[in-house]
Design a protein around this motif. Structure first.
Motif, PDB file in Angstrom:
ATOM      1  N   THR A   9      -0.145   1.144   3.644  1.00 55.27           N
ATOM      2  CA  THR A   9      -0.637   1.359   2.846  1.00 55.27           C
ATOM      3  C   THR A   9      -0.883   1.257   1.081  1.00 55.27           C
ATOM      4  OG1 THR A   9      -0.223   4.058   3.811  1.00 55.27           O
ATOM      5  CG2 THR A   9      -0.940   3.850   1.846  1.00 55.27           C
TER       6      THR A   9
ATOM      7  N   LEU B 200       7.345   9.807   4.541  1.00 55.39           N
ATOM      8  CA  LEU B 200       8.199   9.521   6.087  1.00 55.39           C
ATOM      9  C   LEU B 200       9.560   9.857   5.331  1.00 55.39           C
ATOM     10  CD1 LEU B 200       9.116   6.299   7.168  1.00 55.39           C
ATOM     11  CD2 LEU B 200       9.344   5.567   4.214  1.00 55.39           C
TER      12      LEU B 200
ATOM     13  N   GLN C  14       1.222   9.295   1.441  1.00 50.10           N
ATOM     14  CA  GLN C  14       2.663   8.796   2.435  1.00 50.10           C
ATOM     15  C   GLN C  14       4.385   8.536   2.561  1.00 50.10           C
ATOM     16  OE1 GLN C  14       1.505   7.151   5.315  1.00 50.10           O
ATOM     17  NE2 GLN C  14      -0.941   8.002   5.314  1.00 50.10           N
ATOM     18  N   LEU C  15       4.334   8.356   1.548  1.00 56.40           N
ATOM     19  CA  LEU C  15       5.761   7.588   1.043  1.00 56.40           C
ATOM     20  C   LEU C  15       6.542   9.321   1.147  1.00 56.40           C
ATOM     21  CD1 LEU C  15       7.773   6.548   0.342  1.00 56.40           C
ATOM     22  CD2 LEU C  15       7.214   6.762  -2.065  1.00 56.40           C
TER      23      LEU C  15
ATOM     24  N   SER D 294       5.517   6.892  11.759  1.00 55.37           N
ATOM     25  CA  SER D 294       5.350   7.275   9.451  1.00 55.37           C
ATOM     26  C   SER D 294       5.128   5.596   8.916  1.00 55.37           C
ATOM     27  CB  SER D 294       6.099   8.654   9.168  1.00 55.37           C
ATOM     28  OG  SER D 294       5.813   9.555  10.029  1.00 55.37           O
TER      29      SER D 294
ATOM     30  N   PHE E 161       2.657   3.700   6.249  1.00 53.90           N
ATOM     31  CA  PHE E 161       3.489   3.933   4.679  1.00 53.90           C
ATOM     32  C   PHE E 161       3.511   2.078   4.372  1.00 53.90           C
ATOM     33  CE2 PHE E 161       7.812   2.449   2.538  1.00 53.90           C
ATOM     34  CZ  PHE E 161       6.784   2.343   0.589  1.00 53.90           C
TER      35      PHE E 161
ATOM     36  N   TYR F 227      -0.398   7.752  -1.919  1.00 53.30           N
ATOM     37  CA  TYR F 227       0.411   6.541  -1.322  1.00 53.30           C
ATOM     38  C   TYR F 227       1.461   7.308  -1.179  1.00 53.30           C
ATOM     39  CZ  TYR F 227       4.501   3.072  -2.011  1.00 53.30           C
ATOM     40  OH  TYR F 227       4.707   2.197  -1.217  1.00 53.30           O
TER      41      TYR F 227
END
Length: 497
Positions: A483, A424, A420-421, A476, A480, A417
């Motif tokens: 997820t 972004l 992904q954050l 992106s 995010f 996580y």
């Protein structure tokens, strides 16, 4: 063994004289000593690699051997395990150390020990009693010597002898109203090692606070704030002396993390920290330096479509403004206001915070709140303009800083996580850099036909770059949103048990 708890600040010659004349020291007889210390390590700096310093110091006719283990810092406050024994000469005698200290010195390390650098300074010390606490205030002036290299020592140390650490901040804060201290988080050993060539000071990124699953929310909040404050303080020396842009960047990251943590205070029924507005002012003071750094070091080199003459005209003007912004940032960090800010934060973090509840419940409430805000701002993401994406970027940062700090409670489950954050946030940041660069162009003072031509080419090249980032942003954002939050997964796993 004793834990050394001290607060260290820099001081100029003029301010040292002002300190000596302070009414707070009136009636307290100072003790003056000349101190000469030799620091030992192996040629490969094995002790430094363990976070250990070995010092033999001459005090009068005696030699005192000291071992200091790796320190924990809260801004300017440092706590470290320390062992001291008397030895016969300026040579180390490891056998005289207590067993816990000897564990840092295997036989091969002892055999390879040699002088690494030395310090020679005059210490003027006052023993103070403050509301049932005892502390030593020491003014040190002298130099560090490593081979042919020299580095001045000009600092004040507040060392706790007995009582609560917050008294160090109390005394330092009162003195700081009349004495212009500077920030100096590095020990003499750390500066000596750098002078000896053991390492090159590098920008310090955020480190996860040490959190346990059984910690209460109050303790977790303090640990998160302390980690951010330590990151800021660690980047101050580089920001003041090195032109590497990352020092400014990481100092600003630390300030943003502190702001994010300070905003959590109300969830613990704590008053909003008084230093929050001063922290925002400091962040604003560093912003121009970061913006010009990005333009000069990242954006201009990417604009291949600009002719050499046009690019050079832009670069010369931009570098001039970059240097001015950097000087202003350094002035802000050197200011007495910045020192008083760090002391105020440190004092708040040195006092115990009582908060009921479990850390995971508190974490879930915090993270859910910040995730909901981020998703609300990102609704219809593809249709957002630059201002809308900027609001999403700020919300993503706040979620990222909170999630990063609380991730140790959840372990490896948090990694996908956070990746992904982070992706972004990087995309949003790149798009925002281009927008800010367009605003900076107006400050370059480009005039006439040549200026208009340079501006036109620059704007066109930035538009191409911005469009490229915008295409990747939608992907992106979707990745995010899809997820699952790691704190939700952890809650479901506990429910199934």
């Amino acid at each position: 063994m004793a834990d050394e708890i001290e607060l260290k600040l820099a001081v100029t010659a003029a301010e040292a004289l002002r300190l000596k004349r302070s009414p707070m020291l009136a009636g307290v007889r100072p003790v003056r000593r000349l101190l000469y210390s030799i620091y030992y390590d192996t040629p490969e700096f094995d002790l430094l690699g363990q976070g250990v310093a070995l010092r033999v110091r001459r005090v009068g006719r005696r030699w005192i051997q000291t071992v200091k283990a790796e320190a924990q810092s809260v801004g300017a406050l440092t706590t470290r395990p320390e062992w001291e024994v008397q030895v016969a000469s300026g040579q180390p005698d490891i056998a005289r150390l207590p067993e816990p200290a000897r564990a840092y010195f295997p036989a091969e390390v002892v055999a390879a020990l040699k002088p690494c650098f030395s310090t020679r300074f005059e210490r003027t010390a006052w023993l103070l009693e403050e509301a049932g606490n005892s502390l030593e205030l020491a003014l040190d002036r002298g130099e560090i010597e490593a081979g042919r290299s020299r580095l001045p020592i000009a600092e004040v140390e507040f060392e706790l002898r007995a009582g609560s650490p917050d008294c160090l901040f109390e005394v330092a804060g009162r003195l700081a109203k009349t004495v212009a201290f500077g920030l100096e988080p590095r020990s003499k050993a750390e500066r000596g090692y750098a002078l000896a060539g053991a390492f090159k000071p590098m920008p310090v990124k955020a480190k996860a606070p040490v959190l346990g699953r059984d910690d209460d929310p109050g303790r977790a909040w303090q640990a998160m704030a302390a980690a951010a404050l330590a990151q800021f303080s660690a980047n101050v020396p580089g920001l003041l002396s090195d032109d590497e842009p990352e020092f400014v960047h990481q100092a600003r990251v630390a300030i943003r993390r502190l702001l994010a943590v300070s905003g959590m205070a109300k969830t613990l029924d704590l008053p909003r920290p008084r230093w929050r507005s001063d922290l925002r002012q400091l962040l604003a003071a560093l912003a121009p330096a970061r913006e010009w750094d990005v333009l000069v070091t990242e954006l201009l080199p990417e604009l291949k479509s600009m002719a050499a003459a046009q690019g050079e005209a832009l670069r010369v003007r931009a570098v001039r403004l970059q240097e001015r912004a950097r000087a202003e940032a350094r002035e802000a960090v050197r200011s007495p206001d910045c020192v008083r800010l760090v002391l105020a934060i440190g004092r708040d973090l040195s006092a115990p915070v009582e908060a009921k509840g479990k850390i995971r419940s508190w974490a879930r409430t915090l993270l859910d709140r910040r995730l909901r805000r981020l998703k609300r701002l990102g609704r219809d993401f593809e249709a957002l303009d630059a201002k809308g994406r900027h609001r999403v970027r700020i919300a993503a940062k706040k979620l990222r800083y909170t999630a990063d700090a609380l991730a140790p409670v959840y372990g490896a489950a948090a990694v996908p996580y956070l990746d992904q954050l982070s992706a972004l946030q990087d995309k949003l940041g790149a798009a925002n850099d281009a927008v800010m660069a367009m605003q900076l162009i107006d400050e370059l003072g480009l005039k006439g036909e040549q200026g208009a031509a340079v501006r036109e080419v620059f704007e066109r090249a930035l538009q191409v770059r911005t469009q490229a980032h915008a295409r990747g942003l939608g992907t992106s954002w979707h990745d995010f949103v899809e997820t699952p939050p790691f704190w939700h997964k952890a809650a479901k796993q506990r429910a199934r048990r």
